[in-house]
Design a protein around this motif. Structure first.
Motif, PDB file in Angstrom:
ATOM      1  N   SER A  31      -1.526  17.217   3.015  1.00  0.00           N
ATOM      2  CA  SER A  31      -0.689  16.081   2.630  1.00  0.00           C
ATOM      3  C   SER A  31       0.595  16.076   3.452  1.00  0.00           C
ATOM      4  O   SER A  31       1.261  17.105   3.585  1.00  0.00           O
ATOM      5  CB  SER A  31      -0.349  16.180   1.146  1.00  0.00           C
ATOM      6  OG  SER A  31       0.662  15.258   0.807  1.00  0.00           O
ATOM      7  N   TYR A  32       0.919  14.898   3.999  1.00  0.00           N
ATOM      8  CA  TYR A  32       2.157  14.755   4.766  1.00  0.00           C
ATOM      9  C   TYR A  32       3.208  13.952   3.991  1.00  0.00           C
ATOM     10  O   TYR A  32       4.247  13.618   4.538  1.00  0.00           O
ATOM     11  CB  TYR A  32       1.876  14.069   6.104  1.00  0.00           C
ATOM     12  CG  TYR A  32       1.060  14.910   7.045  1.00  0.00           C
ATOM     13  CD1 TYR A  32       1.661  15.834   7.898  1.00  0.00           C
ATOM     14  CD2 TYR A  32      -0.323  14.795   7.076  1.00  0.00           C
ATOM     15  CE1 TYR A  32       0.894  16.612   8.755  1.00  0.00           C
ATOM     16  CE2 TYR A  32      -1.096  15.568   7.933  1.00  0.00           C
ATOM     17  CZ  TYR A  32      -0.481  16.474   8.776  1.00  0.00           C
ATOM     18  OH  TYR A  32      -1.231  17.247   9.623  1.00  0.00           O
ATOM     19  N   ASN A  46      -4.525   1.009   7.817  1.00  0.00           N
ATOM     20  CA  ASN A  46      -3.345   1.519   7.114  1.00  0.00           C
ATOM     21  C   ASN A  46      -3.684   2.035   5.717  1.00  0.00           C
ATOM     22  O   ASN A  46      -3.214   3.099   5.308  1.00  0.00           O
ATOM     23  CB  ASN A  46      -2.287   0.429   7.015  1.00  0.00           C
ATOM     24  CG  ASN A  46      -1.028   0.909   6.329  1.00  0.00           C
ATOM     25  OD1 ASN A  46      -0.234   1.633   6.897  1.00  0.00           O
ATOM     26  ND2 ASN A  46      -0.864   0.523   5.071  1.00  0.00           N
ATOM     27  N   ILE A  47      -4.477   1.278   4.978  1.00  0.00           N
ATOM     28  CA  ILE A  47      -4.821   1.683   3.611  1.00  0.00           C
ATOM     29  C   ILE A  47      -5.543   3.031   3.613  1.00  0.00           C
ATOM     30  O   ILE A  47      -5.208   3.944   2.845  1.00  0.00           O
ATOM     31  CB  ILE A  47      -5.686   0.601   2.935  1.00  0.00           C
ATOM     32  CG1 ILE A  47      -4.848  -0.665   2.676  1.00  0.00           C
ATOM     33  CG2 ILE A  47      -6.267   1.117   1.627  1.00  0.00           C
ATOM     34  CD1 ILE A  47      -5.669  -1.856   2.233  1.00  0.00           C
ATOM     35  N   ILE A  48      -6.525   3.174   4.489  1.00  0.00           N
ATOM     36  CA  ILE A  48      -7.316   4.408   4.539  1.00  0.00           C
ATOM     37  C   ILE A  48      -6.445   5.595   4.953  1.00  0.00           C
ATOM     38  O   ILE A  48      -6.435   6.648   4.307  1.00  0.00           O
ATOM     39  CB  ILE A  48      -8.505   4.246   5.511  1.00  0.00           C
ATOM     40  CG1 ILE A  48      -9.482   3.183   4.974  1.00  0.00           C
ATOM     41  CG2 ILE A  48      -9.219   5.581   5.707  1.00  0.00           C
ATOM     42  CD1 ILE A  48     -10.527   2.739   5.979  1.00  0.00           C
ATOM     43  N   LEU A  49      -5.687   5.417   6.045  1.00  0.00           N
ATOM     44  CA  LEU A  49      -4.880   6.525   6.553  1.00  0.00           C
ATOM     45  C   LEU A  49      -3.721   6.876   5.620  1.00  0.00           C
ATOM     46  O   LEU A  49      -3.366   8.056   5.488  1.00  0.00           O
ATOM     47  CB  LEU A  49      -4.341   6.183   7.947  1.00  0.00           C
ATOM     48  CG  LEU A  49      -5.368   6.172   9.081  1.00  0.00           C
ATOM     49  CD1 LEU A  49      -4.689   5.856  10.409  1.00  0.00           C
ATOM     50  CD2 LEU A  49      -6.087   7.515   9.181  1.00  0.00           C
ATOM     51  N   THR A  50      -3.118   5.871   4.982  1.00  0.00           N
ATOM     52  CA  THR A  50      -2.011   6.157   4.055  1.00  0.00           C
ATOM     53  C   THR A  50      -2.494   7.028   2.902  1.00  0.00           C
ATOM     54  O   THR A  50      -1.840   8.016   2.529  1.00  0.00           O
ATOM     55  CB  THR A  50      -1.396   4.857   3.516  1.00  0.00           C
ATOM     56  OG1 THR A  50      -0.882   4.094   4.602  1.00  0.00           O
ATOM     57  CG2 THR A  50      -0.253   5.155   2.555  1.00  0.00           C
ATOM     58  N   TYR A  51      -3.643   6.684   2.350  1.00  0.00           N
ATOM     59  CA  TYR A  51      -4.187   7.471   1.234  1.00  0.00           C
ATOM     60  C   TYR A  51      -4.444   8.912   1.672  1.00  0.00           C
ATOM     61  O   TYR A  51      -4.070   9.865   0.975  1.00  0.00           O
ATOM     62  CB  TYR A  51      -5.491   6.833   0.736  1.00  0.00           C
ATOM     63  CG  TYR A  51      -6.028   7.487  -0.515  1.00  0.00           C
ATOM     64  CD1 TYR A  51      -5.589   7.090  -1.772  1.00  0.00           C
ATOM     65  CD2 TYR A  51      -6.960   8.514  -0.426  1.00  0.00           C
ATOM     66  CE1 TYR A  51      -6.064   7.698  -2.921  1.00  0.00           C
ATOM     67  CE2 TYR A  51      -7.448   9.135  -1.570  1.00  0.00           C
ATOM     68  CZ  TYR A  51      -6.995   8.716  -2.819  1.00  0.00           C
ATOM     69  OH  TYR A  51      -7.470   9.329  -3.942  1.00  0.00           O
ATOM     70  N   ILE A  52      -5.041   9.075   2.861  1.00  0.00           N
ATOM     71  CA  ILE A  52      -5.383  10.422   3.339  1.00  0.00           C
ATOM     72  C   ILE A  52      -4.130  11.222   3.688  1.00  0.00           C
ATOM     73  O   ILE A  52      -3.980  12.387   3.298  1.00  0.00           O
ATOM     74  CB  ILE A  52      -6.313  10.331   4.569  1.00  0.00           C
ATOM     75  CG1 ILE A  52      -7.675   9.750   4.164  1.00  0.00           C
ATOM     76  CG2 ILE A  52      -6.487  11.708   5.222  1.00  0.00           C
ATOM     77  CD1 ILE A  52      -8.575   9.430   5.340  1.00  0.00           C
ATOM     78  N   LEU A  53      -3.206  10.593   4.413  1.00  0.00           N
ATOM     79  CA  LEU A  53      -2.055  11.325   4.922  1.00  0.00           C
ATOM     80  C   LEU A  53      -0.976  11.572   3.863  1.00  0.00           C
ATOM     81  O   LEU A  53      -0.241  12.553   3.944  1.00  0.00           O
ATOM     82  CB  LEU A  53      -1.449  10.584   6.117  1.00  0.00           C
ATOM     83  CG  LEU A  53      -2.340  10.485   7.361  1.00  0.00           C
ATOM     84  CD1 LEU A  53      -1.649   9.672   8.455  1.00  0.00           C
ATOM     85  CD2 LEU A  53      -2.697  11.869   7.883  1.00  0.00           C
ATOM     86  N   THR A  81       0.836  -1.206   0.000  1.00  0.00           N
ATOM     87  CA  THR A  81       0.000   0.000   0.000  1.00  0.00           C
ATOM     88  C   THR A  81       0.864   1.247   0.000  1.00  0.00           C
ATOM     89  O   THR A  81       0.628   2.203  -0.757  1.00  0.00           O
ATOM     90  CB  THR A  81      -0.926   0.007   1.229  1.00  0.00           C
ATOM     91  OG1 THR A  81      -1.751  -1.155   1.208  1.00  0.00           O
ATOM     92  CG2 THR A  81      -1.803   1.250   1.241  1.00  0.00           C
ATOM     93  N   ASP A  82       1.873   1.251   0.869  1.00  0.00           N
ATOM     94  CA  ASP A  82       2.784   2.390   0.914  1.00  0.00           C
ATOM     95  C   ASP A  82       3.428   2.635  -0.450  1.00  0.00           C
ATOM     96  O   ASP A  82       3.498   3.776  -0.931  1.00  0.00           O
ATOM     97  CB  ASP A  82       3.880   2.153   1.959  1.00  0.00           C
ATOM     98  CG  ASP A  82       3.361   2.288   3.392  1.00  0.00           C
ATOM     99  OD1 ASP A  82       2.164   2.597   3.553  1.00  0.00           O
ATOM    100  OD2 ASP A  82       4.148   2.084   4.327  1.00  0.00           O
TER     101      ASP A  82
END
Length: 443
Positions: free
Chosen positions: A191-192, A175-182, A32-33
Protein backbone atom coordinates in the motif's frame (compact mmCIF):
# COMPACT_ATOMS: atom_id res chain seq x y z
CA UNK A 1 -42.49 32.28 -38.89
CA UNK A 2 -39.53 30.02 -38.15
CA UNK A 3 -37.89 27.98 -40.90
CA UNK A 4 -37.11 24.30 -40.51
CA UNK A 5 -33.89 23.92 -38.51
CA UNK A 6 -30.84 22.51 -40.26
CA UNK A 7 -29.94 20.25 -37.35
CA UNK A 8 -31.69 17.25 -35.84
CA UNK A 9 -32.10 15.84 -32.36
CA UNK A 10 -29.92 12.88 -33.34
CA UNK A 11 -27.08 15.26 -34.28
CA UNK A 12 -27.31 16.94 -30.88
CA UNK A 13 -27.37 13.62 -29.02
CA UNK A 14 -24.53 12.17 -31.10
CA UNK A 15 -22.36 15.00 -29.78
CA UNK A 16 -23.84 15.33 -26.28
CA UNK A 17 -23.85 11.70 -25.13
CA UNK A 18 -20.15 11.00 -25.87
CA UNK A 19 -19.30 14.45 -24.43
CA UNK A 20 -21.06 13.52 -21.19
CA UNK A 21 -18.83 10.48 -20.75
CA UNK A 22 -15.74 12.40 -21.82
CA UNK A 23 -16.52 15.22 -19.40
CA UNK A 24 -17.00 13.09 -16.30
CA UNK A 25 -13.54 11.49 -16.49
CA UNK A 26 -11.70 14.17 -14.48
CA UNK A 27 -14.32 14.52 -11.71
CA UNK A 28 -14.62 10.73 -11.67
CA UNK A 29 -10.88 10.51 -10.96
CA UNK A 30 -11.31 12.95 -8.05
CA UNK A 31 -14.38 11.11 -6.71
CA UNK A 32 -12.53 7.80 -6.94
CA UNK A 33 -9.62 9.22 -4.98
CA UNK A 34 -11.98 10.53 -2.30
CA UNK A 35 -13.98 7.30 -2.04
CA UNK A 36 -10.93 5.03 -1.77
CA UNK A 37 -8.88 7.38 0.42
CA UNK A 38 -11.89 7.67 2.73
CA UNK A 39 -11.50 3.94 3.44
CA UNK A 40 -8.03 4.42 4.98
CA UNK A 41 -8.60 3.41 8.63
CA UNK A 42 -6.65 6.21 10.32
CA UNK A 43 -7.43 9.93 9.99
CA UNK A 44 -9.89 9.54 7.11
CA UNK A 45 -11.40 13.00 7.73
CA UNK A 46 -7.94 14.62 7.57
CA UNK A 47 -7.10 12.73 4.39
CA UNK A 48 -10.42 13.67 2.79
CA UNK A 49 -9.95 17.32 3.70
CA UNK A 50 -6.42 17.31 2.23
CA UNK A 51 -7.34 15.56 -1.02
CA UNK A 52 -10.44 17.71 -1.38
CA UNK A 53 -8.35 20.85 -0.95
CA UNK A 54 -5.91 19.69 -3.62
CA UNK A 55 -8.85 18.78 -5.82
CA UNK A 56 -10.11 22.34 -5.52
CA UNK A 57 -6.79 23.77 -6.68
CA UNK A 58 -6.44 21.19 -9.45
CA UNK A 59 -9.95 22.04 -10.64
CA UNK A 60 -8.99 25.70 -10.67
CA UNK A 61 -5.95 25.01 -12.85
CA UNK A 62 -7.61 22.43 -15.09
CA UNK A 63 -10.78 24.46 -15.64
CA UNK A 64 -8.69 27.49 -16.48
CA UNK A 65 -6.41 25.70 -18.92
CA UNK A 66 -9.32 23.74 -20.37
CA UNK A 67 -10.41 27.01 -21.95
CA UNK A 68 -7.72 26.40 -24.58
CA UNK A 69 -9.87 23.42 -25.64
CA UNK A 70 -12.94 25.63 -25.81
CA UNK A 71 -11.15 28.28 -27.83
CA UNK A 72 -9.81 25.75 -30.35
CA UNK A 73 -13.25 24.17 -30.67
CA UNK A 74 -14.88 27.57 -31.25
CA UNK A 75 -12.42 28.56 -34.00
CA UNK A 76 -12.53 25.18 -35.76
CA UNK A 77 -16.34 24.81 -35.57
CA UNK A 78 -16.95 28.33 -36.90
CA UNK A 79 -14.49 27.66 -39.73
CA UNK A 80 -16.39 24.44 -40.45
CA UNK A 81 -19.72 26.30 -40.59
CA UNK A 82 -18.26 28.92 -42.94
CA UNK A 83 -16.72 26.25 -45.21
CA UNK A 84 -13.15 27.36 -44.39
CA UNK A 85 -11.91 24.39 -42.35
CA UNK A 86 -8.55 24.13 -44.15
CA UNK A 87 -7.65 27.63 -42.94
CA UNK A 88 -7.74 26.38 -39.35
CA UNK A 89 -5.14 23.63 -39.94
CA UNK A 90 -2.19 25.95 -39.24
CA UNK A 91 -3.52 26.53 -35.70
CA UNK A 92 -3.41 22.86 -34.66
CA UNK A 93 0.34 22.28 -34.04
CA UNK A 94 0.69 25.82 -32.66
CA UNK A 95 -2.05 25.22 -30.09
CA UNK A 96 -0.84 21.75 -29.08
CA UNK A 97 2.75 22.86 -28.46
CA UNK A 98 1.50 25.91 -26.61
CA UNK A 99 -0.48 23.68 -24.26
CA UNK A 100 2.43 21.31 -23.66
CA UNK A 101 4.72 24.23 -22.81
CA UNK A 102 2.08 25.73 -20.54
CA UNK A 103 1.63 22.41 -18.73
CA UNK A 104 5.36 22.10 -18.04
CA UNK A 105 5.55 25.70 -16.84
CA UNK A 106 2.63 25.27 -14.44
CA UNK A 107 4.10 22.05 -13.08
CA UNK A 108 7.51 23.57 -12.35
CA UNK A 109 6.14 26.73 -10.73
CA UNK A 110 3.46 25.09 -8.58
CA UNK A 111 5.72 22.21 -7.50
CA UNK A 112 8.01 24.57 -5.63
CA UNK A 113 5.22 26.85 -4.43
CA UNK A 114 2.92 24.04 -3.21
CA UNK A 115 3.40 24.69 0.55
CA UNK A 116 2.59 28.37 0.06
CA UNK A 117 -0.36 27.67 -2.23
CA UNK A 118 -2.10 25.28 0.16
CA UNK A 119 -1.36 27.46 3.16
CA UNK A 120 -3.90 29.86 1.63
CA UNK A 121 -6.49 27.08 1.88
CA UNK A 122 -5.83 25.78 5.37
CA UNK A 123 -3.78 26.35 8.52
CA UNK A 124 -4.26 22.77 9.76
CA UNK A 125 -0.73 21.29 9.60
CA UNK A 126 -1.79 17.62 9.14
CA UNK A 127 -4.06 18.61 6.25
CA UNK A 128 -1.40 20.88 4.75
CA UNK A 129 1.34 18.23 4.88
CA UNK A 130 -0.79 15.59 3.16
CA UNK A 131 -2.04 18.08 0.55
CA UNK A 132 1.49 19.13 -0.45
CA UNK A 133 2.74 15.54 -0.70
CA UNK A 134 -0.26 14.45 -2.80
CA UNK A 135 -0.13 17.48 -5.09
CA UNK A 136 3.59 17.28 -5.91
CA UNK A 137 3.05 13.86 -7.47
CA UNK A 138 -0.29 14.48 -9.15
CA UNK A 139 0.78 17.78 -10.73
CA UNK A 140 3.23 15.83 -12.93
CA UNK A 141 0.23 14.99 -15.11
CA UNK A 142 -0.39 18.61 -16.17
CA UNK A 143 1.49 18.41 -19.52
CA UNK A 144 -0.36 15.18 -20.42
CA UNK A 145 -3.74 16.70 -19.58
CA UNK A 146 -3.14 19.96 -21.42
CA UNK A 147 -1.93 18.26 -24.56
CA UNK A 148 -5.03 16.03 -24.49
CA UNK A 149 -7.26 19.10 -24.03
CA UNK A 150 -5.90 20.69 -27.22
CA UNK A 151 -6.60 17.48 -29.13
CA UNK A 152 -10.10 17.22 -27.66
CA UNK A 153 -10.79 20.78 -28.84
CA UNK A 154 -9.91 19.72 -32.40
CA UNK A 155 -12.22 16.72 -32.18
CA UNK A 156 -15.12 18.82 -30.88
CA UNK A 157 -14.56 21.48 -33.54
CA UNK A 158 -14.93 18.92 -36.32
CA UNK A 159 -18.14 17.73 -34.63
CA UNK A 160 -16.84 14.54 -33.01
CA UNK A 161 -16.93 13.90 -29.28
CA UNK A 162 -16.76 10.09 -29.40
CA UNK A 163 -12.96 9.92 -29.60
CA UNK A 164 -12.57 12.14 -26.54
CA UNK A 165 -15.11 9.94 -24.75
CA UNK A 166 -13.12 6.76 -25.43
CA UNK A 167 -9.86 8.41 -24.34
CA UNK A 168 -11.41 9.85 -21.16
CA UNK A 169 -13.16 6.66 -20.09
CA UNK A 170 -10.00 4.63 -20.69
CA UNK A 171 -8.07 7.02 -18.45
CA UNK A 172 -10.79 6.91 -15.79
CA UNK A 173 -10.86 3.09 -15.82
CA UNK A 174 -7.07 2.92 -15.41
CA UNK A 175 -7.31 5.39 -12.52
CA UNK A 176 -10.00 3.45 -10.65
CA UNK A 177 -8.10 0.15 -10.87
CA UNK A 178 -4.69 1.59 -9.99
CA UNK A 179 -6.01 3.82 -7.18
CA UNK A 180 -7.61 0.84 -5.45
CA UNK A 181 -4.42 -1.24 -5.78
CA UNK A 182 -1.93 1.47 -4.89
CA UNK A 183 -3.88 3.05 -2.01
CA UNK A 184 -5.17 -0.04 -0.24
CA UNK A 185 -2.63 -2.59 -1.49
CA UNK A 186 -3.11 -6.04 -3.02
CA UNK A 187 -1.62 -9.55 -2.70
CA UNK A 188 0.93 -8.47 -5.34
CA UNK A 189 1.84 -4.97 -4.15
CA UNK A 190 2.19 -2.95 -0.98
CA UNK A 191 0.00 0.00 0.00
CA UNK A 192 1.27 3.45 -0.96
CA UNK A 193 -1.54 5.35 0.76
CA UNK A 194 -2.46 8.78 -0.50
CA UNK A 195 0.68 9.03 -2.65
CA UNK A 196 -0.56 5.90 -4.45
CA UNK A 197 -3.71 7.76 -5.51
CA UNK A 198 -1.60 10.55 -6.98
CA UNK A 199 0.61 8.07 -8.89
CA UNK A 200 -2.51 6.36 -10.28
CA UNK A 201 -3.88 9.70 -11.48
CA UNK A 202 -0.67 10.55 -13.37
CA UNK A 203 -0.62 7.15 -15.10
CA UNK A 204 -4.31 7.60 -15.98
CA UNK A 205 -3.65 11.03 -17.52
CA UNK A 206 -0.78 9.63 -19.60
CA UNK A 207 -3.04 6.80 -20.80
CA UNK A 208 -5.76 9.27 -21.75
CA UNK A 209 -3.27 11.25 -23.85
CA UNK A 210 -1.99 8.14 -25.65
CA UNK A 211 -5.52 7.19 -26.70
CA UNK A 212 -6.21 10.77 -27.87
CA UNK A 213 -3.02 10.71 -29.96
CA UNK A 214 -4.09 7.41 -31.50
CA UNK A 215 -7.36 8.94 -32.76
CA UNK A 216 -5.63 12.14 -33.90
CA UNK A 217 -3.23 10.21 -36.14
CA UNK A 218 -5.63 7.43 -37.16
CA UNK A 219 -8.81 9.43 -37.84
CA UNK A 220 -7.69 12.94 -38.85
CA UNK A 221 -5.12 14.53 -41.14
CA UNK A 222 -3.66 16.65 -38.31
CA UNK A 223 -0.17 15.97 -36.98
CA UNK A 224 1.93 17.35 -34.11
CA UNK A 225 4.61 18.90 -36.30
CA UNK A 226 6.88 21.84 -35.58
CA UNK A 227 4.58 24.90 -35.53
CA UNK A 228 4.63 27.49 -38.32
CA UNK A 229 5.14 30.87 -36.66
CA UNK A 230 4.95 32.80 -39.94
CA UNK A 231 1.14 32.65 -39.93
CA UNK A 232 -0.03 33.80 -36.51
CA UNK A 233 -3.51 35.17 -37.33
CA UNK A 234 -5.50 32.28 -35.86
CA UNK A 235 -3.02 31.78 -33.02
CA UNK A 236 -3.53 35.40 -31.98
CA UNK A 237 -7.28 34.88 -32.11
CA UNK A 238 -6.91 31.67 -30.10
CA UNK A 239 -4.78 33.39 -27.46
CA UNK A 240 -7.24 36.32 -27.22
CA UNK A 241 -10.23 34.02 -26.80
CA UNK A 242 -8.34 31.84 -24.34
CA UNK A 243 -7.26 34.85 -22.26
CA UNK A 244 -10.88 35.96 -21.86
CA UNK A 245 -11.98 32.41 -21.09
CA UNK A 246 -9.15 32.22 -18.53
CA UNK A 247 -10.42 35.36 -16.81
CA UNK A 248 -13.96 34.02 -16.85
CA UNK A 249 -12.85 30.77 -15.27
CA UNK A 250 -10.74 32.65 -12.74
CA UNK A 251 -13.97 34.16 -11.40
CA UNK A 252 -15.39 30.65 -10.97
CA UNK A 253 -12.25 29.56 -9.19
CA UNK A 254 -12.40 32.55 -6.83
CA UNK A 255 -15.82 31.30 -5.71
CA UNK A 256 -14.57 27.73 -5.30
CA UNK A 257 -11.43 28.85 -3.46
CA UNK A 258 -13.48 30.94 -1.02
CA UNK A 259 -15.78 28.00 -0.40
CA UNK A 260 -12.83 25.79 0.58
CA UNK A 261 -11.22 28.54 2.61
CA UNK A 262 -14.37 29.05 4.67
CA UNK A 263 -15.03 25.30 4.99
CA UNK A 264 -11.49 24.72 6.30
CA UNK A 265 -12.00 27.50 8.84
CA UNK A 266 -15.12 25.76 10.13
CA UNK A 267 -13.14 22.60 11.04
CA UNK A 268 -11.71 19.38 9.59
CA UNK A 269 -15.08 17.57 9.51
CA UNK A 270 -16.73 20.52 7.75
CA UNK A 271 -13.83 20.66 5.26
CA UNK A 272 -14.13 16.93 4.57
CA UNK A 273 -17.90 17.27 4.09
CA UNK A 274 -17.45 20.21 1.74
CA UNK A 275 -14.86 18.25 -0.27
CA UNK A 276 -17.39 15.46 -0.82
CA UNK A 277 -20.21 17.89 -1.68
CA UNK A 278 -18.02 19.85 -4.08
CA UNK A 279 -16.74 16.79 -5.90
CA UNK A 280 -20.27 15.41 -6.29
CA UNK A 281 -21.41 18.83 -7.54
CA UNK A 282 -18.54 18.91 -10.05
CA UNK A 283 -19.32 15.36 -11.18
CA UNK A 284 -22.96 16.30 -11.79
CA UNK A 285 -21.87 19.50 -13.51
CA UNK A 286 -19.58 17.71 -15.94
CA UNK A 287 -22.28 15.13 -16.59
CA UNK A 288 -24.80 17.80 -17.58
CA UNK A 289 -22.04 19.70 -19.37
CA UNK A 290 -22.19 17.17 -22.21
CA UNK A 291 -25.11 19.13 -23.64
CA UNK A 292 -23.12 22.34 -23.20
CA UNK A 293 -20.35 20.72 -25.28
CA UNK A 294 -22.89 19.89 -27.98
CA UNK A 295 -24.05 23.52 -27.83
CA UNK A 296 -20.43 24.63 -28.06
CA UNK A 297 -19.69 22.57 -31.18
CA UNK A 298 -23.00 23.17 -32.98
CA UNK A 299 -23.46 26.76 -31.76
CA UNK A 300 -20.20 27.88 -33.37
CA UNK A 301 -21.02 26.09 -36.60
CA UNK A 302 -24.57 27.54 -36.78
CA UNK A 303 -23.37 31.06 -36.03
CA UNK A 304 -20.74 30.66 -38.76
CA UNK A 305 -23.53 29.78 -41.22
CA UNK A 306 -25.85 32.52 -39.76
CA UNK A 307 -28.77 30.20 -38.94
CA UNK A 308 -30.90 31.63 -36.06
CA UNK A 309 -33.73 29.10 -36.50
CA UNK A 310 -31.38 26.19 -35.93
CA UNK A 311 -29.85 28.01 -32.96
CA UNK A 312 -33.28 28.31 -31.36
CA UNK A 313 -33.87 24.61 -31.93
CA UNK A 314 -30.44 23.83 -30.46
CA UNK A 315 -31.20 25.89 -27.35
CA UNK A 316 -34.61 24.28 -26.82
CA UNK A 317 -33.32 20.73 -27.16
CA UNK A 318 -30.10 21.05 -25.19
CA UNK A 319 -31.86 22.85 -22.34
CA UNK A 320 -34.64 20.28 -22.31
CA UNK A 321 -32.30 17.32 -22.19
CA UNK A 322 -29.99 19.04 -19.68
CA UNK A 323 -32.86 19.74 -17.27
CA UNK A 324 -34.20 16.19 -17.69
CA UNK A 325 -30.79 14.67 -16.83
CA UNK A 326 -30.50 17.02 -13.83
CA UNK A 327 -33.91 15.98 -12.50
CA UNK A 328 -33.10 12.28 -12.94
CA UNK A 329 -29.84 12.75 -11.03
CA UNK A 330 -31.61 14.61 -8.25
CA UNK A 331 -34.31 11.93 -7.92
CA UNK A 332 -31.83 9.02 -7.93
CA UNK A 333 -29.68 10.70 -5.29
CA UNK A 334 -32.78 11.56 -3.28
CA UNK A 335 -33.71 7.87 -3.17
CA UNK A 336 -30.15 6.89 -2.23
CA UNK A 337 -29.75 9.85 0.15
CA UNK A 338 -29.27 7.84 3.39
CA UNK A 339 -26.52 5.67 1.89
CA UNK A 340 -24.38 7.94 -0.32
CA UNK A 341 -22.15 9.29 2.43
CA UNK A 342 -20.93 5.80 3.34
CA UNK A 343 -19.30 5.53 -0.11
CA UNK A 344 -16.78 8.14 1.04
CA UNK A 345 -16.34 7.82 4.79
CA UNK A 346 -17.49 6.21 8.03
CA UNK A 347 -16.76 9.33 10.08
CA UNK A 348 -19.99 9.95 12.01
CA UNK A 349 -19.66 13.74 12.12
CA UNK A 350 -19.02 13.98 8.37
CA UNK A 351 -21.98 11.70 7.67
CA UNK A 352 -24.21 13.87 9.87
CA UNK A 353 -23.14 17.05 8.08
CA UNK A 354 -23.70 15.41 4.68
CA UNK A 355 -27.20 14.34 5.66
CA UNK A 356 -28.30 17.91 6.42
CA UNK A 357 -26.59 19.70 3.48
CA UNK A 358 -26.59 17.40 0.45
CA UNK A 359 -30.15 18.31 -0.54
CA UNK A 360 -28.94 21.78 -1.54
CA UNK A 361 -26.66 20.27 -4.18
CA UNK A 362 -29.61 18.29 -5.55
CA UNK A 363 -32.10 21.17 -5.66
CA UNK A 364 -29.83 23.38 -7.76
CA UNK A 365 -29.19 20.80 -10.51
CA UNK A 366 -31.90 21.97 -12.99
CA UNK A 367 -30.70 25.57 -12.56
CA UNK A 368 -27.13 24.42 -13.21
CA UNK A 369 -28.26 22.70 -16.39
CA UNK A 370 -29.66 25.90 -17.91
CA UNK A 371 -26.55 27.88 -17.01
CA UNK A 372 -24.17 25.25 -18.41
CA UNK A 373 -26.04 24.82 -21.70
CA UNK A 374 -26.14 28.53 -22.47
CA UNK A 375 -22.53 28.85 -21.34
CA UNK A 376 -21.56 26.22 -23.93
CA UNK A 377 -23.45 27.93 -26.74
CA UNK A 378 -21.88 31.29 -25.93
CA UNK A 379 -18.42 29.72 -25.89
CA UNK A 380 -19.11 28.30 -29.35
CA UNK A 381 -20.01 31.80 -30.50
CA UNK A 382 -16.71 33.13 -29.19
CA UNK A 383 -18.52 35.43 -26.70
CA UNK A 384 -15.59 35.24 -24.32
CA UNK A 385 -15.64 38.84 -23.12
CA UNK A 386 -19.35 38.71 -22.23
CA UNK A 387 -18.91 35.47 -20.28
CA UNK A 388 -15.87 36.95 -18.52
CA UNK A 389 -17.76 40.07 -17.42
CA UNK A 390 -20.86 38.14 -16.37
CA UNK A 391 -18.95 35.74 -14.11
CA UNK A 392 -16.95 38.49 -12.41
CA UNK A 393 -20.09 40.57 -11.77
CA UNK A 394 -21.98 37.60 -10.31
CA UNK A 395 -19.02 36.50 -8.19
CA UNK A 396 -18.41 39.99 -6.83
CA UNK A 397 -22.01 41.09 -6.37
CA UNK A 398 -23.87 37.83 -5.68
CA UNK A 399 -21.67 34.96 -4.47
CA UNK A 400 -19.37 36.89 -2.12
CA UNK A 401 -22.07 39.07 -0.48
CA UNK A 402 -24.38 36.09 0.09
CA UNK A 403 -21.50 34.06 1.55
CA UNK A 404 -20.40 36.88 3.87
CA UNK A 405 -23.92 37.65 5.09
CA UNK A 406 -24.86 34.03 5.78
CA UNK A 407 -21.47 33.30 7.34
CA UNK A 408 -22.09 36.22 9.72
CA UNK A 409 -25.19 34.34 10.91
CA UNK A 410 -23.05 31.19 11.49
CA UNK A 411 -24.73 29.10 8.81
CA UNK A 412 -21.35 27.55 7.91
CA UNK A 413 -21.80 24.97 5.08
CA UNK A 414 -25.29 26.32 4.36
CA UNK A 415 -23.74 29.74 3.79
CA UNK A 416 -21.40 28.30 1.18
CA UNK A 417 -23.99 26.32 -0.73
CA UNK A 418 -26.73 28.95 -0.63
CA UNK A 419 -24.16 31.35 -2.09
CA UNK A 420 -23.54 28.86 -4.91
CA UNK A 421 -27.31 28.53 -5.40
CA UNK A 422 -27.78 32.30 -5.84
CA UNK A 423 -24.72 32.46 -8.11
CA UNK A 424 -25.96 29.72 -10.45
CA UNK A 425 -29.45 31.21 -10.56
CA UNK A 426 -28.01 34.53 -11.68
CA UNK A 427 -25.97 32.81 -14.41
CA UNK A 428 -28.93 30.93 -15.84
CA UNK A 429 -31.30 33.93 -15.90
CA UNK A 430 -28.86 36.42 -17.41
CA UNK A 431 -27.55 34.00 -20.04
CA UNK A 432 -31.10 33.18 -21.12
CA UNK A 433 -31.92 36.88 -21.58
CA UNK A 434 -28.70 37.49 -23.52
CA UNK A 435 -29.40 34.51 -25.78
CA UNK A 436 -32.84 35.88 -26.69
CA UNK A 437 -31.28 39.26 -27.49
CA UNK A 438 -28.64 37.62 -29.75
CA UNK A 439 -31.25 35.67 -31.71
CA UNK A 440 -33.25 38.87 -32.34
CA UNK A 441 -30.13 40.45 -33.81
CA UNK A 442 -29.68 37.52 -36.20
CA UNK A 443 -33.32 37.41 -37.37
Amino acid sequence: MQNKPNITTSQILSLAIPAIFAGIAEPLISLTDLAIIGQIPENSATALAAVGTVGSFLSAIIWTIAQTKTSISSIVSRALGAGELTKASVLIPQAIWLNISLGLLIYVITYFLAPTIFHFYTNEKPVLDIAVSYYKIRAFGFPFTLCAFAIFGIFRGIQNTSWAMIASLTGAAVNIILTYILVLGSPFSESYGIEGAAIASVIAQATLLLVALFFLYKKTSYRITLPDFKNLYLLKKHVQLTANFFLRTLAINVAIYLSYRYANNYGIEQAATHAILMNIWLFFSFLIDGFANAGNALGGKLLGSKDPDSLLYLSKKTNGYGIAIALILAILCGVAYPFLGHLFTDNSEVLKLLSITFWLVLVMQPINAVAFVYDGIFKGWGEASYLRNLLWILTGFVFIPVLLILDYFNLELFAIWLAFFAWMLGRSVLLHLKFKQKIKELL
